[in-house]
Design a protein around this motif. Sequence first.
Motif, short mmCIF file in Angstrom:
data_model
loop_
_atom_site.label_atom_id
_atom_site.label_comp_id
_atom_site.label_asym_id
_atom_site.label_seq_id
_atom_site.Cartn_x
_atom_site.Cartn_y
_atom_site.Cartn_z
N ASP A 55 -30.14 32.08 -29.42
CA ASP A 55 -30.79 33.39 -29.33
C ASP A 55 -32.12 33.20 -28.61
O ASP A 55 -32.89 32.31 -28.95
CB ASP A 55 -31.05 33.96 -30.73
CG ASP A 55 -29.81 34.57 -31.36
OD1 ASP A 55 -28.78 34.65 -30.67
OD2 ASP A 55 -29.89 34.95 -32.54
N GLY A 56 -32.38 34.02 -27.61
CA GLY A 56 -33.63 33.94 -26.86
C GLY A 56 -33.63 32.97 -25.71
O GLY A 56 -34.66 32.74 -25.09
N ALA A 57 -32.47 32.37 -25.40
CA ALA A 57 -32.41 31.36 -24.34
C ALA A 57 -32.30 31.96 -22.94
O ALA A 57 -32.24 31.23 -21.96
CB ALA A 57 -31.24 30.41 -24.58
N GLY B 142 -30.14 16.08 -25.17
CA GLY B 142 -29.56 16.29 -23.86
C GLY B 142 -30.58 16.65 -22.83
O GLY B 142 -31.79 16.64 -23.08
N LYS B 143 -30.10 17.00 -21.63
CA LYS B 143 -30.98 17.39 -20.54
C LYS B 143 -31.03 18.91 -20.48
O LYS B 143 -30.01 19.56 -20.36
CB LYS B 143 -30.48 16.84 -19.21
CG LYS B 143 -30.66 15.36 -19.08
CD LYS B 143 -30.38 14.91 -17.67
CE LYS B 143 -30.69 13.45 -17.54
NZ LYS B 143 -30.75 13.02 -16.16
N TYR B 144 -32.24 19.43 -20.58
CA TYR B 144 -32.45 20.87 -20.54
C TYR B 144 -33.00 21.25 -19.18
O TYR B 144 -33.69 20.47 -18.53
CB TYR B 144 -33.42 21.30 -21.64
CG TYR B 144 -32.83 21.19 -23.02
CD1 TYR B 144 -32.21 22.27 -23.60
CD2 TYR B 144 -32.86 19.99 -23.72
CE1 TYR B 144 -31.65 22.17 -24.86
CE2 TYR B 144 -32.30 19.88 -24.97
CZ TYR B 144 -31.70 20.97 -25.54
OH TYR B 144 -31.13 20.88 -26.78
N GLY B 145 -32.71 22.45 -18.75
CA GLY B 145 -33.21 22.93 -17.47
C GLY B 145 -33.31 24.44 -17.45
O GLY B 145 -32.88 25.11 -18.39
N LEU B 146 -33.90 24.96 -16.39
CA LEU B 146 -34.04 26.41 -16.21
C LEU B 146 -33.28 26.83 -14.97
O LEU B 146 -33.34 26.15 -13.94
CB LEU B 146 -35.51 26.79 -16.04
CG LEU B 146 -36.42 26.56 -17.24
CD1 LEU B 146 -37.84 26.94 -16.89
CD2 LEU B 146 -35.93 27.33 -18.45
N GLY C 29 -26.54 21.32 -17.97
CA GLY C 29 -25.99 22.11 -16.88
C GLY C 29 -25.27 23.38 -17.30
O GLY C 29 -24.85 24.16 -16.46
N ASN C 30 -25.12 23.62 -18.60
CA ASN C 30 -24.45 24.82 -19.11
C ASN C 30 -25.45 25.69 -19.86
O ASN C 30 -26.45 25.20 -20.37
CB ASN C 30 -23.31 24.43 -20.07
CG ASN C 30 -22.26 23.60 -19.38
OD1 ASN C 30 -21.78 23.95 -18.30
ND2 ASN C 30 -21.90 22.48 -19.98
N ILE C 31 -25.14 26.98 -19.95
CA ILE C 31 -26.02 27.89 -20.67
C ILE C 31 -26.14 27.42 -22.12
O ILE C 31 -25.14 27.16 -22.79
CB ILE C 31 -25.49 29.34 -20.61
CG1 ILE C 31 -25.54 29.83 -19.16
CG2 ILE C 31 -26.29 30.25 -21.52
CD1 ILE C 31 -24.88 31.18 -18.96
N GLN D 226 -32.83 31.42 -17.50
CA GLN D 226 -31.91 30.96 -18.53
C GLN D 226 -32.17 29.49 -18.84
O GLN D 226 -32.37 28.68 -17.93
CB GLN D 226 -30.46 31.10 -18.07
CG GLN D 226 -30.02 32.53 -17.92
CD GLN D 226 -28.59 32.60 -17.42
OE1 GLN D 226 -28.25 32.01 -16.41
NE2 GLN D 226 -27.77 33.34 -18.14
N LEU D 227 -32.12 29.17 -20.12
CA LEU D 227 -32.25 27.79 -20.56
C LEU D 227 -30.86 27.15 -20.55
O LEU D 227 -29.91 27.71 -21.10
CB LEU D 227 -32.85 27.75 -21.97
CG LEU D 227 -33.14 26.38 -22.56
CD1 LEU D 227 -34.16 25.61 -21.71
CD2 LEU D 227 -33.67 26.54 -23.99
#
Length: 167
Positions: free
Chosen positions: A155-157, A82-86, A149-151, A144-145
């Motif tokens: 753990d640790g994200a 998927g697409k990851y973002g901050l 588009g969702n959290i 937040q990772l």
Amino acid sequence: QPGKSYTFARVSFKAPIHPGDYPIRITFEWGNQVIVERIITFIVEPNYYASISAKRLTLPNEPDTDLQFSISNTGSTAWPEGKYGLRFQLRKAPGAATRQDQSKFNTEPRQFESWDFEPGESDDIILKDFRLPSVQGDYVVRVQLLLNGNIFEADGAARDFTFKIKN
């Protein structure tokens, strides 16, 4: 010996790293005859672990600077495709910071793609020409990772960083 039960104990295999159900057919044959056939389903649970680190926490008081983060899969399970973002959320700002300064660290997600982020893999994300606040001081920011588009439930994200804006 005929009719005697046997236990085989040293059967081993490497478990998959992608979450899911894995049915395995086990067949014992004696010559052309099937003695035992069983289907055993192994389940790999989606237990995700992440690490987020910032390359620099002390930043020059310049309008545009690059922010660099390292994102790592610290678990034993591959992350979903998927697409990851901050996403940044300001938690605390210096007393002299204006609303405009405070809004600099409340940003929309910055997207990057990672396909099959395997255990142990990491990726650096560089946010080019990031607009920093004009007031110097300490800004506490939750990073937040996100996944699509969702959290991202790992753990640790999510982690709080204190960025020091200095002259």
